[in-house]
Design a protein around this motif. Structure first.
Motif, mmCIF file in Angstrom:
data_model
loop_
_atom_site.group_PDB
_atom_site.id
_atom_site.type_symbol
_atom_site.label_atom_id
_atom_site.label_comp_id
_atom_site.label_asym_id
_atom_site.label_seq_id
_atom_site.Cartn_x
_atom_site.Cartn_y
_atom_site.Cartn_z
ATOM 1 N N ASP A 192 46.678 53.621 37.985
ATOM 2 C CA ASP A 192 47.874 53.276 38.906
ATOM 3 C C ASP A 192 47.633 52.113 39.672
ATOM 4 N N HIS A 193 46.060 51.922 39.898
ATOM 5 C CA HIS A 193 45.686 50.368 40.360
ATOM 6 C C HIS A 193 44.520 50.220 39.698
ATOM 7 N N VAL A 194 44.300 48.838 39.198
ATOM 8 C CA VAL A 194 43.175 48.183 38.922
ATOM 9 C C VAL A 194 42.564 47.216 39.762
ATOM 10 N N VAL A 195 41.395 47.226 40.451
ATOM 11 C CA VAL A 195 40.828 46.178 41.170
ATOM 12 C C VAL A 195 39.495 45.421 40.332
ATOM 13 N N LEU A 196 39.633 44.147 40.440
ATOM 14 C CA LEU A 196 38.745 43.332 39.707
ATOM 15 C C LEU A 196 37.960 42.550 40.776
ATOM 16 N N THR A 197 37.007 42.215 40.238
ATOM 17 C CA THR A 197 36.128 40.849 40.881
ATOM 18 C C THR A 197 36.674 39.705 40.026
ATOM 19 N N GLY A 198 36.733 38.524 40.720
ATOM 20 C CA GLY A 198 36.910 37.390 39.762
ATOM 21 C C GLY A 198 35.517 36.678 39.407
ATOM 22 N N PRO A 199 35.876 35.374 38.689
ATOM 23 C CA PRO A 199 37.243 35.124 38.261
ATOM 24 C C PRO A 199 37.631 35.656 36.978
ATOM 25 N N VAL A 200 38.814 35.817 36.856
ATOM 26 C CA VAL A 200 39.483 36.388 35.841
ATOM 27 C C VAL A 200 40.320 35.610 35.037
ATOM 28 N N ASP A 201 40.499 35.448 33.778
ATOM 29 C CA ASP A 201 41.474 34.579 33.031
ATOM 30 C C ASP A 201 42.894 34.722 33.442
ATOM 31 N N LYS A 202 43.542 33.639 33.811
ATOM 32 C CA LYS A 202 44.870 33.854 34.352
ATOM 33 C C LYS A 202 45.848 34.608 33.416
ATOM 34 N N ASP A 203 45.762 34.158 32.216
ATOM 35 C CA ASP A 203 46.642 34.705 31.167
ATOM 36 C C ASP A 203 46.301 36.270 30.955
ATOM 37 N N LEU A 204 44.983 36.607 30.843
ATOM 38 C CA LEU A 204 44.701 38.098 30.884
ATOM 39 C C LEU A 204 45.303 38.885 32.117
ATOM 40 N N LEU A 205 45.207 38.321 33.129
ATOM 41 C CA LEU A 205 45.573 38.824 34.386
ATOM 42 C C LEU A 205 47.078 38.941 34.328
ATOM 43 N N ALA A 206 47.791 37.980 33.998
ATOM 44 C CA ALA A 206 49.154 38.132 34.072
ATOM 45 C C ALA A 206 49.483 39.209 33.165
ATOM 46 N N GLU A 207 48.994 39.464 31.912
ATOM 47 C CA GLU A 207 49.481 40.345 30.956
ATOM 48 C C GLU A 207 49.234 41.731 31.579
ATOM 49 N N MET A 208 47.924 41.950 32.334
ATOM 50 C CA MET A 208 47.671 43.266 32.802
ATOM 51 C C MET A 208 48.491 43.638 34.177
ATOM 52 N N ARG A 209 49.088 42.509 34.691
ATOM 53 C CA ARG A 209 50.088 42.870 35.933
ATOM 54 C C ARG A 209 51.354 43.374 35.300
ATOM 55 N N GLN A 210 51.585 43.041 34.077
ATOM 56 C CA GLN A 210 52.970 43.411 33.297
ATOM 57 C C GLN A 210 52.946 45.169 33.275
ATOM 58 N N LEU A 211 51.546 45.571 33.318
ATOM 59 C CA LEU A 211 51.305 47.025 32.798
ATOM 60 C C LEU A 211 51.138 47.808 33.982
ATOM 61 N N THR A 212 50.575 47.486 35.232
ATOM 62 C CA THR A 212 50.053 48.158 36.156
ATOM 63 C C THR A 212 49.610 47.203 37.600
ATOM 64 N N ASP A 213 49.362 47.915 38.921
ATOM 65 C CA ASP A 213 48.852 47.102 39.992
ATOM 66 C C ASP A 213 47.708 46.757 39.685
ATOM 67 N N VAL A 214 47.606 45.369 39.699
ATOM 68 C CA VAL A 214 46.114 44.756 39.778
ATOM 69 C C VAL A 214 45.770 43.673 40.760
ATOM 70 N N ARG A 215 44.703 44.168 41.413
ATOM 71 C CA ARG A 215 44.360 43.290 42.646
ATOM 72 C C ARG A 215 42.808 42.795 42.023
ATOM 73 N N VAL A 216 42.884 41.484 42.890
ATOM 74 C CA VAL A 216 41.592 40.734 42.453
ATOM 75 C C VAL A 216 40.603 40.379 43.995
ATOM 76 N N THR A 217 39.725 40.883 44.197
ATOM 77 C CA THR A 217 38.891 41.144 45.183
ATOM 78 C C THR A 217 38.001 39.769 45.224
ATOM 79 N N GLU A 218 37.526 39.141 46.366
ATOM 80 C CA GLU A 218 36.657 38.110 46.504
ATOM 81 C C GLU A 218 35.195 38.899 46.632
#
Length: 261
Positions: free
Chosen positions: A233-259
């Motif tokens: 239901d939720h994915v939490v990542l630390t960055g940096p994350v490739d922006k294209d990969l992040l955009a693809e993931m966000r089409q599938l579920t809630d993705v949050r990037v934390t500093e």
């Protein structure tokens, strides 16, 4: 019974080898021979035994504690890697918790970082198969602690196997928070079938599934498929994350990037 001198010496030598490899990530046979002061043949026997026990990974000419697509690092090694990322993920994970909830934590060191923060939340019921989490929480009066039993894995410092899986499947918790070894934009992975079975059972036992991943694990795969990214239901990542990969993931579920502090 007091260990025999030869056995005690071997145990001490092997612990020296483990400590050195955990600190440096890997080591050659020549390095370990110089470190321990024994023969090359004795070092080969030691690293074979440590490899058979799943503590270290043997390769031609040396030994490693680093993960690969088919080998998961031991709990001892993972405790000392990406610690700032794990603290940041633990901080972000608190947003999914509130007093009175039931939750399940896996045997990841990221979940251990979260466990250290749980007393701040208030009364909770926590189910886990990770020995270090039970040690972290056993003195907390506000935490109802349920330990999953099974076959003990020294490599992971946790309880695994069919009996552990069946116990996990008997629960229904509000939220499960797990981590794993690798993920792409669409799939998560782990190196070991037994761990995959436990993590799947944990996710399926919860109303809400949360995946916590430090950035070093993103864009990689491992031997066994765990779950699709959209099964969480939720994915939490630390960055940096490739922006294209992040955009693809966000089409599938809630993705949050934390500093990371």
């Amino acid at each position: 019974m007091t260990p025999q001198p030869a056995r005690a010496t071997r145990q001490k030598r092997q612990q020296t080898i483990v400590d050195y490899v955990l600190e440096h990530g890997d080591a050659t046979v020549a390095e370990l021979t110089e470190l321990t002061g024994v023969s090359v043949m004795t070092v080969h026997r030691d690293i074979t035994e440590l490899s058979d026990r799943g503590i270290l990974r043997k390769y031609h000419g040396g030994v490693s504690a680093q993960p690969s697509t088919v080998f998961e690092s031991s709990s001892d090694f993972r405790l000392h890697t990406h610690t700032a990322d794990k603290r940041a993920l633990a901080e972000a994970a608190l947003d999914f918790l509130s007093p009175g909830m039931s939750l399940m934590l896996d045997d990841s060191t990221t979940a251990l970082a979260l466990a250290a923060r749980l007393p701040e939340v208030g009364p909770l019921t926590v189910v886990t198969n990770y020995r270090l989490i039970t040690e972290e929480l056993r003195g907390c009066e506000d935490i109802r602690l349920i330990s999953v039993g099974g076959e003990y894995s020294r490599t992971h410092d946790s309880w695994l196997g069919l009996s552990a899986q069946e116990m996990i499947e008997s629960f229904s918790v509000d939220v499960t928070l797990v981590s794993t070894s690798a993920m792409t934009a669409t799939m998560t992975y782990h190196q070991e079938q037994e761990i995959v079975a436990i993590k799947r059972a944990m996710r399926e036992a919860a109303s809400t599934g949360v995946l916590l991943m430090d950035g070093s694990k993103v864009g990689r795969n491992a031997l066994h498929r765990l779950d699709r990214v959209d099964s969480f239901d939720h994915v939490v990542l630390t960055g940096p994350v490739d922006k294209d990969l992040l955009a693809e993931m966000r089409q599938l579920t809630d993705v949050r990037v934390t500093e990371v502090a």
